[in-house]
Design a protein around this motif. Structure first.
Motif, PDB file in Angstrom:
ATOM      1  N   PHE A   1      -3.495   2.480  11.487  1.00  0.00           N
ATOM      2  CA  PHE A   1      -2.664   3.432  10.742  1.00  0.00           C
ATOM      3  C   PHE A   1      -2.704   4.805  11.411  1.00  0.00           C
ATOM      4  O   PHE A   1      -1.689   5.477  11.544  1.00  0.00           O
ATOM      5  CB  PHE A   1      -3.153   3.562   9.296  1.00  0.00           C
ATOM      6  CG  PHE A   1      -2.587   2.522   8.374  1.00  0.00           C
ATOM      7  CD1 PHE A   1      -1.222   2.407   8.186  1.00  0.00           C
ATOM      8  CD2 PHE A   1      -3.419   1.659   7.686  1.00  0.00           C
ATOM      9  CE1 PHE A   1      -0.697   1.448   7.332  1.00  0.00           C
ATOM     10  CE2 PHE A   1      -2.902   0.698   6.829  1.00  0.00           C
ATOM     11  CZ  PHE A   1      -1.537   0.597   6.655  1.00  0.00           C
ATOM     12  N   GLN A   2      -3.898   5.215  11.832  1.00  0.00           N
ATOM     13  CA  GLN A   2      -4.014   6.520  12.475  1.00  0.00           C
ATOM     14  C   GLN A   2      -3.205   6.572  13.760  1.00  0.00           C
ATOM     15  O   GLN A   2      -2.571   7.582  14.065  1.00  0.00           O
ATOM     16  CB  GLN A   2      -5.493   6.845  12.781  1.00  0.00           C
ATOM     17  CG  GLN A   2      -6.360   7.046  11.553  1.00  0.00           C
ATOM     18  CD  GLN A   2      -5.872   8.169  10.669  1.00  0.00           C
ATOM     19  OE1 GLN A   2      -5.210   9.086  11.125  1.00  0.00           O
ATOM     20  NE2 GLN A   2      -6.175   8.104   9.390  1.00  0.00           N
TER      21      GLN A   2
ATOM     22  N   LEU B   1      -0.551   4.809  14.431  1.00  0.00           N
ATOM     23  CA  LEU B   1       0.873   4.843  14.082  1.00  0.00           C
ATOM     24  C   LEU B   1       1.282   6.247  13.644  1.00  0.00           C
ATOM     25  O   LEU B   1       2.374   6.721  13.967  1.00  0.00           O
ATOM     26  CB  LEU B   1       1.182   3.828  12.975  1.00  0.00           C
ATOM     27  CG  LEU B   1       1.155   2.366  13.417  1.00  0.00           C
ATOM     28  CD1 LEU B   1       1.312   1.440  12.234  1.00  0.00           C
ATOM     29  CD2 LEU B   1       2.241   2.095  14.440  1.00  0.00           C
ATOM     30  N   LEU B   2       0.372   6.928  12.941  1.00  0.00           N
ATOM     31  CA  LEU B   2       0.670   8.306  12.550  1.00  0.00           C
ATOM     32  C   LEU B   2       0.782   9.184  13.792  1.00  0.00           C
ATOM     33  O   LEU B   2       1.685  10.022  13.905  1.00  0.00           O
ATOM     34  CB  LEU B   2      -0.437   8.839  11.630  1.00  0.00           C
ATOM     35  CG  LEU B   2      -0.239  10.297  11.203  1.00  0.00           C
ATOM     36  CD1 LEU B   2       0.964  10.425  10.282  1.00  0.00           C
ATOM     37  CD2 LEU B   2      -1.474  10.848  10.513  1.00  0.00           C
TER      38      LEU B   2
ATOM     39  N   GLY C   1       3.994   8.667  15.264  1.00  0.00           N
ATOM     40  CA  GLY C   1       5.029   9.338  14.490  1.00  0.00           C
ATOM     41  C   GLY C   1       5.077  10.829  14.754  1.00  0.00           C
ATOM     42  O   GLY C   1       6.130  11.450  14.665  1.00  0.00           O
TER      43      GLY C   1
ATOM     44  N   ILE D   1      10.483   7.276  13.026  1.00  0.00           N
ATOM     45  CA  ILE D   1      10.886   6.429  11.903  1.00  0.00           C
ATOM     46  C   ILE D   1      10.389   5.003  12.124  1.00  0.00           C
ATOM     47  O   ILE D   1       9.916   4.337  11.205  1.00  0.00           O
ATOM     48  CB  ILE D   1      12.419   6.476  11.724  1.00  0.00           C
ATOM     49  CG1 ILE D   1      12.831   7.905  11.339  1.00  0.00           C
ATOM     50  CG2 ILE D   1      12.882   5.502  10.669  1.00  0.00           C
ATOM     51  CD1 ILE D   1      14.313   8.144  11.399  1.00  0.00           C
TER      52      ILE D   1
ATOM     53  N   ALA E   1       6.694   4.924  11.290  1.00  0.00           N
ATOM     54  CA  ALA E   1       6.455   4.955   9.851  1.00  0.00           C
ATOM     55  C   ALA E   1       6.839   3.622   9.214  1.00  0.00           C
ATOM     56  O   ALA E   1       6.132   3.112   8.338  1.00  0.00           O
ATOM     57  CB  ALA E   1       7.244   6.099   9.212  1.00  0.00           C
ATOM     58  N   GLY E   2       7.970   3.048   9.685  1.00  0.00           N
ATOM     59  CA  GLY E   2       8.371   1.743   9.170  1.00  0.00           C
ATOM     60  C   GLY E   2       7.318   0.694   9.467  1.00  0.00           C
ATOM     61  O   GLY E   2       6.988  -0.139   8.614  1.00  0.00           O
TER      62      GLY E   2
ATOM     63  N   ALA F   1       4.184   1.250   9.821  1.00  0.00           N
ATOM     64  CA  ALA F   1       3.049   1.504   8.932  1.00  0.00           C
ATOM     65  C   ALA F   1       3.317   0.923   7.549  1.00  0.00           C
ATOM     66  O   ALA F   1       2.429   0.311   6.933  1.00  0.00           O
ATOM     67  CB  ALA F   1       2.773   3.000   8.853  1.00  0.00           C
ATOM     68  N   GLY F   2       4.560   1.088   7.071  1.00  0.00           N
ATOM     69  CA  GLY F   2       4.905   0.529   5.766  1.00  0.00           C
ATOM     70  C   GLY F   2       4.764  -0.983   5.749  1.00  0.00           C
ATOM     71  O   GLY F   2       4.215  -1.567   4.812  1.00  0.00           O
TER      72      GLY F   2
ATOM     73  N   ALA G   1       1.239  -2.044   5.707  1.00  0.00           N
ATOM     74  CA  ALA G   1       0.698  -1.959   4.345  1.00  0.00           C
ATOM     75  C   ALA G   1       1.109  -3.175   3.527  1.00  0.00           C
ATOM     76  O   ALA G   1       0.298  -3.752   2.793  1.00  0.00           O
ATOM     77  CB  ALA G   1       1.188  -0.680   3.678  1.00  0.00           C
ATOM     78  N   LEU G   2       2.383  -3.598   3.692  1.00  0.00           N
ATOM     79  CA  LEU G   2       2.854  -4.805   2.997  1.00  0.00           C
ATOM     80  C   LEU G   2       2.016  -6.013   3.419  1.00  0.00           C
ATOM     81  O   LEU G   2       1.585  -6.816   2.580  1.00  0.00           O
ATOM     82  CB  LEU G   2       4.331  -5.040   3.330  1.00  0.00           C
ATOM     83  CG  LEU G   2       4.965  -6.322   2.785  1.00  0.00           C
ATOM     84  CD1 LEU G   2       5.074  -6.257   1.282  1.00  0.00           C
ATOM     85  CD2 LEU G   2       6.329  -6.576   3.395  1.00  0.00           C
TER      86      LEU G   2
ATOM     87  N   SER H   1       1.512  -5.938  -3.817  1.00  0.00           N
ATOM     88  CA  SER H   1       1.842  -5.980  -2.391  1.00  0.00           C
ATOM     89  C   SER H   1       3.171  -5.299  -2.112  1.00  0.00           C
ATOM     90  O   SER H   1       3.376  -4.806  -1.022  1.00  0.00           O
ATOM     91  CB  SER H   1       1.848  -7.402  -1.828  1.00  0.00           C
ATOM     92  OG  SER H   1       1.695  -8.364  -2.796  1.00  0.00           O
TER      93      SER H   1
ATOM     94  N   PRO I   1       3.939  -0.921   0.613  1.00  0.00           N
ATOM     95  CA  PRO I   1       4.809  -0.294   1.615  1.00  0.00           C
ATOM     96  C   PRO I   1       5.473   0.976   1.105  1.00  0.00           C
ATOM     97  O   PRO I   1       5.574   1.960   1.838  1.00  0.00           O
ATOM     98  CB  PRO I   1       5.848  -1.372   1.929  1.00  0.00           C
ATOM     99  CG  PRO I   1       5.740  -2.375   0.858  1.00  0.00           C
ATOM    100  CD  PRO I   1       4.356  -2.302   0.339  1.00  0.00           C
TER     101      PRO I   1
ATOM    102  N   LEU J   1       4.973   4.545   2.928  1.00  0.00           N
ATOM    103  CA  LEU J   1       6.114   5.279   3.490  1.00  0.00           C
ATOM    104  C   LEU J   1       6.161   6.690   2.903  1.00  0.00           C
ATOM    105  O   LEU J   1       6.385   7.657   3.630  1.00  0.00           O
ATOM    106  CB  LEU J   1       7.412   4.523   3.214  1.00  0.00           C
ATOM    107  CG  LEU J   1       7.593   3.276   4.086  1.00  0.00           C
ATOM    108  CD1 LEU J   1       8.756   2.438   3.601  1.00  0.00           C
ATOM    109  CD2 LEU J   1       7.803   3.675   5.537  1.00  0.00           C
TER     110      LEU J   1
ATOM    111  N   PHE K   1       3.419   8.644   4.503  1.00  0.00           N
ATOM    112  CA  PHE K   1       3.730   9.012   5.882  1.00  0.00           C
ATOM    113  C   PHE K   1       4.764  10.140   5.930  1.00  0.00           C
ATOM    114  O   PHE K   1       4.717  10.972   6.824  1.00  0.00           O
ATOM    115  CB  PHE K   1       4.222   7.786   6.669  1.00  0.00           C
ATOM    116  CG  PHE K   1       3.152   7.194   7.534  1.00  0.00           C
ATOM    117  CD1 PHE K   1       2.000   6.685   6.960  1.00  0.00           C
ATOM    118  CD2 PHE K   1       3.272   7.166   8.915  1.00  0.00           C
ATOM    119  CE1 PHE K   1       0.996   6.153   7.749  1.00  0.00           C
ATOM    120  CE2 PHE K   1       2.265   6.640   9.718  1.00  0.00           C
ATOM    121  CZ  PHE K   1       1.132   6.126   9.127  1.00  0.00           C
TER     122      PHE K   1
ATOM    123  N   LEU L   1      11.618   5.340   3.216  1.00  0.00           N
ATOM    124  CA  LEU L   1      12.129   5.376   4.585  1.00  0.00           C
ATOM    125  C   LEU L   1      13.154   6.502   4.726  1.00  0.00           C
ATOM    126  O   LEU L   1      13.209   7.204   5.732  1.00  0.00           O
ATOM    127  CB  LEU L   1      12.763   4.025   4.922  1.00  0.00           C
ATOM    128  CG  LEU L   1      12.797   3.657   6.398  1.00  0.00           C
ATOM    129  CD1 LEU L   1      11.403   3.676   6.995  1.00  0.00           C
ATOM    130  CD2 LEU L   1      13.411   2.284   6.583  1.00  0.00           C
TER     131      LEU L   1
ATOM    132  N   ILE M   1      11.478   9.809   5.197  1.00  0.00           N
ATOM    133  CA  ILE M   1      11.058  10.066   6.578  1.00  0.00           C
ATOM    134  C   ILE M   1      12.262  10.417   7.443  1.00  0.00           C
ATOM    135  O   ILE M   1      12.219  11.338   8.259  1.00  0.00           O
ATOM    136  CB  ILE M   1      10.308   8.847   7.120  1.00  0.00           C
ATOM    137  CG1 ILE M   1       8.985   8.716   6.382  1.00  0.00           C
ATOM    138  CG2 ILE M   1      10.056   8.978   8.606  1.00  0.00           C
ATOM    139  CD1 ILE M   1       8.382   7.363   6.471  1.00  0.00           C
TER     140      ILE M   1
END
Lengths: 670, 307
Positions: free
Chosen positions: A410-411, A413-414, A417, A427, A430-431, A433-434, A437-438, B135, B139, B143, B146, B296, B299
């Motif tokens: 994560f770090q 990816l930040l 970004g 973007i 960040a996507g 990273a999202g 997380a999923l 879950s 995300p 997002l 971020f 998204l 961002i």
């Protein structure tokens, strides 16, 4: 001794070779002595690797000139040393485990043990190779030996089919690897990595890209990147469990090694799109891998799909590293590379642990089907505890090791970004990273399912009811890895320090994530994490809860009683099943994973009102098979049909082919 | 790390969390023209449960007994990390916002396993739904985080606390965060905290087999989680009045504004609960997916609108 010194790092390979020999010679205990040798070899490997990493820059070269045009040379640089560490750690635990596991194994234990040692030796040689010839030789040896390990239980149709698909995929991909290396050879004029490395700066862009793409297809197949992963969920479950642990934990990591070697060392530095492509592939593999894992009810296949997922997470780190390197940010690239390599190590540890755990379950219940398990936490308490640790680690829960490497991912990816390289990159990062997380959320769900259905509640079959704890060597192997899950999670600074020479050699910088043992003041950039203190805090606050409860409510009282199920007798089949548990995800992501369900009713004497039986089948139709593999296979068969026109079966015809070929060759080389 | 501050922070979290839930319940009752229980009722409930005998399923293992302590401990640890009255929370050195999210995931993992441990099928039902929602929340949450972290280049909790400035990105992120807060606190329209009806329950299904002291700890833990999420929301988007140094004057201002912000956020949650109906379970993913898209968009807006 001066003559042997440079060759000493090959000692683990020699010991593995000895182990293979022992397996064929020792008729009394074909399971024990070769695995003891493998254990010794892995301990030596561990020592060699850690010593090389602590010393930093040592590079030893051992060259054997067997054939005049191609030298076979080996080298231990920091990157190889780190992967040797990964192999050795898992091999040590798996070998220990195998000593107990093989007691009940039927079939040729001697052959299996010999192949096991050969497999370890081949993997070590892959990461130590320092010439194209040596690398390809070791790579093919690793593929072939692992093929024989996969088809160990070759009496089952399913196993033979898995082995066949594995063989086809791995050899098709080897062709691309060879192509990639030939491009590099054409530029450098030599098959030695050293020459290729020094010629890398003058590589024309097209050759660079071709070499990268060839390597990406080959290594992507071995690593199990979607859509090249089809062999993985079939082959890994087919092998005996300690071998699955090695294949999933270590073998697919040799492909990551190959990608790092090509991307940073032999063909690097590359353009930005290399990193972008790898990052995108990583995201796809991670998300789809975990979704398919959730749909699986065969424990080993479930774990195999999680390998696809975790390779995706590893590739996210690698992609970020390549991108940051191409933007001229070595410090960021170093951090992302640490994320990638640390997750390589962590995944090796917890995935091996989980495969060994499933092996123990299968050893004791003779099934891997989740729907037939349950209640094992009472019958196999130590296996359950080890599996729980592995489950928490792979679900990226603090303060275990999986969390730490995902945190670094994560770090990075930040960092990607905020690298100031345009909105697309930011973007995209960040996507990613999202979606990471999923993936984490779904992985946690999947392991609640795997652990909860297999180990908790009531046994769903007689086999699970009669399960018993496995023997000490197996528990020792699992316990070792479970401790490592804690150790790597709580003391990550040690691993980051070990990785310093690796990142320094490849990116020219050393990563300094704000990882610490005691809490620090938060840095102005990036994030901070002190896992050891998090664990301390959790324990302290758990105890506080205990004290608060006692303080407010006095001494606690509790009573054991059957659970309330609306007044009827509780049956094991009334519990939630694995299929039911995963149903919300199946419905939410139905567009992606294409689930199907077939219910067939048999009617008594054809009358629609009297149902005599119901058959039910559910599963998923993977999209890549429909849109990629099925057309490809059809085309291949069509081509084969055309080629058959040449194969008349007449001997005279074949002789004339040979003659024609000879004439053409003579004309061409005139 | 100042030990006094840490203790004060923990006591604050322990005391205020049930109270916040009481305020939400009371105001919800008010919106619905009911009288409702007093704001101290959650406190009385916890007090009562802590002294009661607990009944444990005969099929449950040690996991079932351990889970409430993990659940409570992880949420209380998160409460020590989140900035409440002071920007630099006493445990901010332990980890950043990703660690905080990780602690919440750890608590959820422990409770989900405990729910499957009793062999009762309600636990499985609750687990299945709660984890599917969770879950999808992840995300959206990441997002939004971020979109706040990219401008400051940091995920440290102290650095993320805004300056109260309004940008398009922050507004969109606030929207995402609010949806996340509704989902994570298990409120209408995602989940219903007041029902044990199996058609609708998600979170409550996991608690169903618990009784007595463990149930008291779980309830307390759930209240603390709610406090953590609302405090994070307040600190990230409404940082007005939050103390930047531990002096008595700024701490007093910080405390007053903090309690006021919590109360207002509680009122907002109650309003949302009153004016919406519970969604069908498979409509919830649409809401959470929309939240992710909004994240998204937040961002993207950093680059399109320029902050």
């Amino acid at each position: 001794m001066a003559d042997i010194e440079p060759y000493l790092f090959l000692a683990p390979v020699a010991v593995y070779a000895l182990g293979a020999l022992l397996a064929l010679v020792d008729r009394h205990a074909p399971g024990r002595s070769p695995h003891a040798a493998a254990l010794a070899g892995s301990l030596i490997g561990l020592f060699v690797a850690v010593r090389a990493l602590l010393a930093g820059t040592t590079q030893q070269v051992a060259t054997f000139s067997i054939v005049p045009f191609a030298s076979i040379s080996f080298r231990l640089d920091p990157l190889s040393a780190f992967f040797l560490l990964v192999i050795s750690l898992v091999a040590a635990a798996a070998s220990l485990y195998a000593i107990g596991y093989l007691r009940a194994e039927t079939g040729s234990v001697a052959g299996l043990s010999a192949a096991y040692n050969g497999f370890l030796a081949a993997m070590a040689l892959v990461i130590l190779a320092d010439s194209v010839f040596a690398f390809l030789f070791a790579w093919e040896a690793m593929s072939l030996v692992s093929f024989f390990l996969v088809i160990h239980n070759h009496r089952q149709d399913e196993v033979r089919r898995a082995g066949f698909i594995y063989l086809v995929m791995t050899h098709a991909s080897s062709a691309f690897l060879l192509g990639g290396f030939l491009v590099l050879f054409a530029n450098a004029g030599s098959l030695d990595f050293a020459a290729i490395r020094s010629a890398a700066a003058n590589l024309p862009p097209l050759s660079r890209d071709l070499a990268f793409l060839g390597a990406l297809i080959a290594f992507g197949t071995k690593a199990g990147v979607i859509p090249l992963h089809v062999w993985l969920p079939r082959a890994h479950p087919a092998a005996p469990s300690h071998v699955s642990a090695l294949m999933s934990g270590v073998m697919i990591k040799t492909a990551v090694y190959g990608l790092v070697r090509i991307g940073f060392d032999l063909a690097g530095p590359g353009p930005a799109w290399w990193g972008g492509l790898i990052l995108a592939l990583g995201v796809i593999s991670a998300v789809l891998g975990v979704l398919y894992a959730l749909m699986e009810h065969d424990l080993k296949r479930l774990l195999a799909y999680h390998s696809v997922e975790n390779i995706g997470i590893i590739l996210m780190g690698l992609g970020a590293a390549l991108l940051l390197a191409s933007f001229g940010q070595p410090a960021g690239a170093a951090l992302a590379l640490v994320a990638c390599l640390f997750h390589v190590l962590n995944h090796a540890v917890f995935k091996a642990l989980l495969f060994l755990g499933v092996g123990a379950v299968q050893h004791s219940t003779h099934t891997r089907d989740l729907e037939a398990l349950g209640g094992l936490i009472r019958r196999m308490p130590w296996t359950a505890a080890a599996f729980l640790v592995g489950s928490a680690a792979i679900s990226a829960l603090p303060p275990l090791n999986g969390f730490v490497s995902e945190w670094i991912t994560f770090q990075s990816l930040l960092l990607l970004g905020t690298s100031g390289s345009g909105p697309t990159v930011a973007i995209g990062a960040a996507g990613a990273a999202g979606l990471l997380a999923l993936t984490g959320g779904l992985a946690a769900f999947c392991f609640v399912k795997a652990f909860g259905i297999a180990f908790l509640g009531l046994p769903r079959s007689a086999a699970a009811d009669e399960a018993h704890e496995v023997g000490k060597p197996m528990l020792l192997g699992m316990g070792l890895l479970a401790l490592l899950c804690f150790g790597l999670g709580l003391l990550p600074t040690f691993i980051v320090r070990l990785l310093a020479p690796v990142t320094n050699a490849l990116t020219g910088a050393v990563a300094q994530p704000s990882l610490s043992l005691v809490p620090l003041t938060a840095p102005s950039r990036g994030g901070n994490l002190a896992p050891l203190s998090v664990l301390g805090l959790l324990i302290a606050l758990g105890v506080l809860a205990l004290l608060l409860g006692r303080l407010i409510g006095g001494p606690g009282r509790s009573r054991v009683s059957p659970p309330w199920v609306c007044g009827i007798e509780l049956e094991p089949s009334m519990q939630y099943s694995a299929t039911a548990l995963a149903k919300p995800v199946r419905i939410i992501f139905r567009g992606l994973i294409r689930p199907y369900r077939e219910i067939e009713r048999q009617h008594k004497s054809g009358v629609a009102y009297f149902v005599s039986g119901v058959s039910y089948e559910a599963g998923v139709h993977p999209i890549y098979e429909r849109y990629f593999y099925n057309p490809a296979v059809r085309m291949l068969l069509m081509l084969a049909n055309q080629v058959r026109l040449l194969q008349t079966g007449s001997l005279r015809m074949y002789l004339s082919y040979m003659f024609a070929t000879l004439v053409i060759v003579l004309l061409l080389t005139r | 790390m100042n030990l006094t501050l840490l203790l004060a922070n923990l006591v604050l979290a322990l005391a205020v969390a049930p109270l916040l839930n009481g305020v939400i319940k009371k105001s919800k009752a008010g919106w619905q023209n009911r009288c409702g229980p007093g704001v101290l009722q959650p406190w009385f409930d916890i007090w009562k449960y802590l002294g009661r005998e607990s009944v444990v399923s005969e099929h449950a293992s040690w996991l079932f007994r351990l889970a409430p302590y993990v659940y409570f401990g992880a949420h209380l640890a998160a409460a020590g990390m989140v900035p409440m009255v002071l920007v630099g929370s006493p445990l901010a050195g332990m980890g950043d916002v990703i660690v905080l999210v990780g602690l919440l995931a750890l608590a959820r993992f422990a409770l989900a396993l405990a729910a499957l441990d009793t062999a009762s099928n309600f636990g499985g039902m609750g687990t299945s739904r709660e984890l599917a929602f969770a879950s999808l929340v992840e995300p959206a949450l990441f997002l939004a985080l971020f979109s706040l972290a990219i401008p400051v280049g940091s995920t440290a909790l102290g650095a993320l606390v805004g300056d109260g400035g309004v940008t398009v990105a922050r507004l969109l992120a606030l929207g995402v965060f609010f949806i996340v807060a509704v989902a994570e606190t298990g409120r209408i329209p995602v989940d219903n905290p007041d029902t044990h009806l199996e058609l609708t329950m998600a979170h409550e299904g996991m608690l169903l087999e618990y009784s007595g002291r463990p149930l008291g700890l779980l309830l307390w833990g759930t209240h603390i989680k709610q406090l953590v999420i609302l405090s994070l929301l307040a600190a990230l988007f409404f940082p007005w009045g939050i103390a930047s140094d531990p002096s008595a004057a700024s701490l007093a201002v910080g405390m007053l504004t903090y309690l006021a912000k919590l109360g207002l956020l509680g009122l907002a949650l109650a309003l949302v609960e009153t004016t919406n109906v519970k969604m069908r379970i498979f409509r919830v993913p649409d809401l959470l997916g929309a939240a992710s898209l909004l994240g998204l968009l937040a961002i993207t807006s950093i680059y399109v609108v320029g902050g």
